[in-house]
Design an enzyme around this catalytic site. Structure first.
Site, short mmCIF file in Angstrom:
data_model
loop_
_atom_site.label_atom_id
_atom_site.label_comp_id
_atom_site.label_asym_id
_atom_site.label_seq_id
_atom_site.Cartn_x
_atom_site.Cartn_y
_atom_site.Cartn_z
N SER A 36 -12.37 2.85 4.79
CA SER A 36 -11.27 2.23 5.52
C SER A 36 -10.78 3.20 6.58
O SER A 36 -11.01 4.42 6.48
CB SER A 36 -10.13 1.90 4.55
N TYR A 38 -4.21 4.74 -2.13
CA TYR A 38 -5.33 4.04 -1.50
C TYR A 38 -6.04 4.93 -0.50
O TYR A 38 -7.27 5.02 -0.47
CB TYR A 38 -4.81 2.77 -0.83
#
Length: 237
Positions: A142, A155
């Site tokens: 990501s 995350y």
């Protein structure tokens, strides 16, 4: 460009979002699919949707954070489809909140799925790929794995870890003609992100955009590969 027809792919998180889009895109290319998600029922739905494709399917509902379950599931899929040519480590979860508000249990769960899930799947399927002396591994990281942001410490840390894993593994297995790539997309309109703030979802990157890119990357001649790729929405705001 090489043809993908007749190859086999293992996709995690295959029942929705990026994994589901990848399954659809690879099915169009004639790739046999081994699909993993937490729900066997949801996998059956995507298999039924793609039933007209002239390919073979195998699926397993499994919690990828549990190594023994993963080993058994991958063996089952390999027994049905043979060793895999492609691994797409897509499954992931997220959590939001200030650092002090994220519990230890939440941290552990994010790392167990996003990082160790990738480890478990790859360790289970890589030996078969090494015997073939050729293959592709695509790990979905990501933009949060490149730049931390407020409220995403767990995350982001997990996605940084996926990039480190991908880099190191690439150096180890390139001698077996195995290409390891990591994708770092910005916000993708999926079930995980839908409703995230006031925005026009149609202007954000779609799961199909990543799937299209992955197909193009996999078609590159075996002598070359793209190590990392950052994909952004052109004008989302």
């Amino acid at each position: 460009m090489q043809s993908l027809k007749g190859k086999t792919a293992l996709i995690t998180g295959a029942s929705r979002g990026i994994g589901k889009a990848a399954a659809r895109a690879l099915a169009k290319e004639g790739v046999h699919l081994g699909l993993i998600a937490t729900s066997q029922k949801s996998l059956q739905e995507i298999i039924e949707e793609l039933s007209d494709a002239d390919i073979s399917f195998a699926s397993a509902g499994v919690d990828i954070s549990k190594e023994e379950e993963v080993q058994q599931a991958v063996k089952q899929l390999e027994d049905e489809l043979g060793a895999f040519d492609i691994i797409i480590n897509n499954a992931g979860i997220g959590t939001k909140g200030d650092f002090l508000d994220i519990s230890t249990e939440e941290w552990e769960k994010v790392f167990q799925v996003n990082v160790m899930g990738t480890v478990h799947i790859t360790k289970a399927a890589l030996p078969g790929m090494m015997k073939k002396n050729k293959g592709d591994i695509i790990n979905i990281s990501s933009m949060s794995g490149l730049k931390g942001t407020k409220g995403s410490s767990a995350y982001s840390a997990s996605k940084f870890a996926v990039l480190g894993l991908s880099e190191s593994l690439m150096q180890e297995v390139r001698h077996y003609n195995i290409r390891v790539s990591a994708l770092t997309p910005s916000l993708v309109e999926t079930d995980l992100t839908r409703g995230d703030g006031e925005r026009n979802p149609d202007k954000f990157m779609q799961a199909e955009d990543l799937a299209e890119y992955m197909v193009s990357q996999l078609k590159l001649e075996q002598r070359t590969f793209i190590k990392t790729a950052a994909m952004w929405g052109t004008n989302p705001f």
